[in-house]
Design a protein around this motif. Structure first.
Motif, short mmCIF file in Angstrom:
data_model
loop_
_atom_site.label_atom_id
_atom_site.label_comp_id
_atom_site.label_asym_id
_atom_site.label_seq_id
_atom_site.Cartn_x
_atom_site.Cartn_y
_atom_site.Cartn_z
N ILE A 107 0.58 -1.03 0.03
CA ILE A 107 -0.02 0.17 0.29
C ILE A 107 0.63 1.07 -0.36
CG2 ILE A 107 -1.41 1.10 0.79
CD1 ILE A 107 -2.29 -1.19 2.79
N HIS A 130 -6.50 9.16 0.93
CA HIS A 130 -5.42 8.26 2.45
C HIS A 130 -4.09 8.56 2.28
CE1 HIS A 130 -9.70 6.62 3.34
NE2 HIS A 130 -9.21 6.87 4.64
N SER A 346 -5.33 -3.21 6.08
CA SER A 346 -4.93 -1.02 5.54
C SER A 346 -3.87 -0.58 5.85
CB SER A 346 -6.88 -1.20 5.55
OG SER A 346 -7.00 -0.05 7.31
N CYS A 347 -3.68 0.53 4.71
CA CYS A 347 -3.27 1.25 5.47
C CYS A 347 -3.74 2.32 7.00
CB CYS A 347 -3.30 2.57 4.23
SG CYS A 347 -4.86 3.18 4.31
N CYS A 410 -9.72 -3.72 2.14
CA CYS A 410 -10.55 -2.84 2.27
C CYS A 410 -11.72 -1.52 1.71
CB CYS A 410 -8.94 -1.35 2.55
SG CYS A 410 -9.08 0.53 2.47
N ARG A 435 -18.79 -0.74 0.44
CA ARG A 435 -17.24 -0.15 -0.10
C ARG A 435 -16.56 -2.06 0.59
NH1 ARG A 435 -13.47 3.35 -0.49
NH2 ARG A 435 -10.78 2.33 0.99
S1 SF4 Z 1 -7.50 2.99 2.21
FE1 SF4 Z 1 -7.87 1.41 1.59
S2 SF4 Z 1 -8.24 0.77 -0.83
FE2 SF4 Z 1 -7.14 3.49 -0.01
S3 SF4 Z 1 -4.31 3.31 0.27
FE3 SF4 Z 1 -5.24 2.85 2.35
S4 SF4 Z 1 -6.14 0.20 1.82
FE4 SF4 Z 1 -5.99 1.59 0.07
#
Ligand code: SF4
Lengths: 466, 195
Positions: A107, A130, A346-347, A410, A435
């Motif tokens: 990511i 993000h 996820s991030c 995510c 989502r």
């Molecule tokens: S919010 Fe989810 S989809 Fe967006 S960069 Fe972060 S991990 Fe990836």
């Protein structure tokens, strides 16, 4: 008059300023991925323009890469086209790319910091909301649209009106077992999803200073969920220690010069913010969402709210709609909500510290009957580090699935999706309708709550496991 | 971006109001990875109907769209502008445009011209009567001319300047290249690079 952290970093990047017009802002680092970049590159090609600074640009594949069989061709044609287009564009325009299978794939918001490319006082943009994650290092970092991606590629600058500034001061210490994720979910529930609209938010105070870099990234990451343009935290020793020794961190005399500069990046005592919020860390408890926006959250110990609990007419309707979508009955204790899938990744929460925390809770337990645990490291390096520490074994022995790196569930652009009506407890950042898959129902939670939920099968905290 | 001073061409009468961006180009076309080639998506749903005005051979090769009021409402997708341009349109005329559409079109080089609805009606009548009728849109003079009809139109000076000079946002910024280069020369050497 003194200046805030955000103002200092902003001022350092103004290439051109004309009264009544947006500032022309220099961009130190441009991160790109397969979904929002293809048309930007195509625009360059049509106009015959090069990438101005490939050496300030970095690409990774993350949004729709598979987390299984990543060494095989991507099955989904749209995903495959996007990934192949990114590879072609990176080669043609001389951009460094970390593709699937590469040690630094992952990511984009996990990869930047782990390479040491994310540093205090920088301006960082990416075609992804993000991007605010990088603000944890005292950088101004925000998401941009595809035409802006093209603008940055061509000029290494952006036209930007200077946002207002806000301070969120978190006094005291977070209680035992309460994480940065709970803090940000609590804050969003307090202020609503539009509470930060138009602001660069600086998080400060004792509880913020006590957070690790991972925790700070979690907080800044979700700044977007309460509408902020960006989130920032002043760099300190924790920040410097995290960066030092990373592959792209400054070395030797450069390191000393950098740290000397970074130390100046603090809000002056006599600086003023356009808005200030103060919260007490002692008030924060494990927090979970019950609805379909990140502001619809309650303490884990509370009940599913009823439309009658809201005074505002729009909130009432929003609650009704959310309950219907989520298949929840008002008054149900959150702890009794049964969960089908637990997603750790996820991030927001896919870093090594997050996986350690999850493993610590799960160790010695089994994933509940009828519940699926999906653990998706944020990057290949996180995956390898976790494997070195044996965390993967903990998850697998408990009955969980250990996957390759990427955004995964995510946003469900790859095959990792929820089925209609399937319910997840997710460490990610968005619980919007659909989502994580059409009709899927998402509860946003912290890592310890996710791990305990996997064991219990219902929303739970580690304290419920003993 | 090409310079736009004046354009003369034949026109398509689109007797519809509230043409939103979903109708201009449906969402399925957004999955593409290119900036061009969207002409097949333009008015895709309507073009399935053989009687749709754009399918009539006498309107082949048109470059001016004469549309009903409230053109370009709905989502902000820039693809709507790209699809119109890829199809061959240089100008859209309507009595009222959605703001975002008008902004997007000016940025991409498509001229959106607001004229009174009675002008639109006269143009519709003229081009339906004779599809070879030519319309001239003069950006310098800010007029639309068709036979004896001469209608003035308003456009903000900034957008007009950009279009006359063929400047997109990037072109304008690159006009300040000296400032960017000067700034780059002062960047501290400890700032990271990716290669
Ligand atoms: S919010 Fe989810 S989809 Fe967006 S960069 Fe972060 S991990 Fe990836």
């Amino acid at each position: 008059m003194g200046r805030t952290l955000a103002e200092k970093v902003w001022d350092e990047h103004v290439v051109r300023s004309t009264p009544g017009e947006p500032d022309l802002l220099y961009i130190d680092l441009h991160l790109i991925h397969e979904v929002t970049s293809p048309q930007a590159f195509d625009g360059l090609r049509l106009a015959g323009r090069p990438v101005r600074r490939p050496d300030l640009t970095l690409a990774t594949e993350d949004h729709n890469v598979p987390t299984l069989d990543w060494d095989k061709p991507i099955a989904d044609p749209v995903s495959r086209t996007q990934v192949e287009t990114l590879r072609k564009n990176a080669a043609e325009f001389g951009v460094r790319l970390h593709p699937l299978g590469d040690l630094d794939q992952g990511i984009v918001h996990v990869v930047g910091p782990q390479l040491g490319l994310t540093q205090p006082g920088m301006t960082i943009v990416c075609g992804d909301s993000h991007t605010s994650t990088h603000g944890a290092f005292g950088a101004i970092a925000f998401g941009i649209g595809t035409s802006e991606v093209e603008h940055v590629l061509a000029t290494q600058t952006l036209m930007q009106a200077k946002p207002r500034t806000m301070a969120v001061t978190v006094n005291g210490t977070l209680p035992e077992g309460v994480t940065a994720k709970d803090l940000i979910l609590y804050l969003i529930a307090q202020t609503g999803t539009g509470g930060g609209q138009g602001y660069i938010v600086e998080y400060r105070g004792e509880a913020i200073e006590q957070l690790s870099m991972e925790g700070r990234m979690t907080v800044c990451n979700m700044s977007i969920e309460w509408g902020a343009k960006a989130g920032m935290i002043a760099p300190d020793q924790t920040t410097f220690d995290y960066i030092e020794g990373k592959p792209e961190a400054p070395k030797g005399a450069e390191w000393d010069a950098a740290v000397a500069h970074w130390k100046s990046l603090r809000t002056d005592d006599d600086a003023t913010f356009d808005k200030e919020i103060v919260i007490d860390a002692g008030d924060v408890t494990p927090f979970v969402t019950w609805g379909t926006n990140p502001g619809q959250g309650v303490p884990l110990g509370a009940h599913v709210p009823s439309p009658d609990d809201f005074e505002d007419a729009t909130d009432k309707v929003a609650c009704e709609k959310a309950l219907a979508y989520m298949g929840l009955e008002a008054g149900t204790p959150m702890r009794e909500v049964k969960v089908d899938t637990v997603f750790v990744g996820s991030c927001t929460n896919g870093r090594i510290e997050d996986l350690r925390l999850a493993a610590e809770v799960i160790k010695g337990h089994k994933v509940a009957e009828g519940t699926r645990l999906l653990v998706v490291p944020g990057s290949v390096r996180v995956r390898l580090q976790a494997e070195e520490e044996g965390l993967d074994v903990v998850f697998k022995e408990a009955g969980g699935e250990w996957r390759g790196a990427g955004c995964s569930m995510c946003l469900g652009m790859n095959p990792d999706t929820l089925d209609p009506q399937e319910r997840s407890a997710s460490t990610s950042n968005r619980n919007f309708e659909g989502r994580q898959g059409k009709g899927g129902r998402t509860h946003l939670v912290s890592v310890p709550v996710a791990a305990a939920t996997a064991v219990k099968g219902t929303l739970a905290s580690p304290a419920d496991l003993v | 971006m090409e310079k736009f001073t004046s354009h003369t061409g034949t026109a398509l009468p689109l007797r519809r109001s509230n043409v939103d961006t979903d109708q201009i180009i449906p969402a399925v076309y957004l999955k593409r990875v290119t900036r061009t080639g969207f002409e097949d998506g333009l008015f895709a749903a309507w073009r399935n109907d053989p009687d749709f005005v754009a399918n009539k051979p006498e309107y082949a090769g048109v470059s001016i769209l004469v549309a009903g009021p409230d053109f370009g409402t709905g989502s902000s997708r820039e693809h709507a502008v790209w699809a119109l341009m890829d199809y061959g349109f240089k100008v859209v005329l309507s009595s009222r445009f959605a703001d975002i559409f008008r902004g997007n079109s000016g940025k991409a080089g498509l001229l959106s011209v607001p004229v009174e609805q009675d002008v639109i009606e006269q143009l519709w009548a003229a081009i339906e009567d004779d599809p070879t009728t030519r319309i001239t849109v003069d950006l310098e003079a800010r007029t639309v001319t068709c036979g004896d009809l001469v209608a003035p139109f308003q456009i903000d000076d900034y957008t007009r300047w950009r279009l006359l000079n063929g400047l997109d946002d990037i072109g304008i910024t690159l006009g300040n290249e000296a400032d960017i280069a000067a700034f780059e020369a002062t960047r501290p050497s400890f700032k990271p690079v990716t290669q």
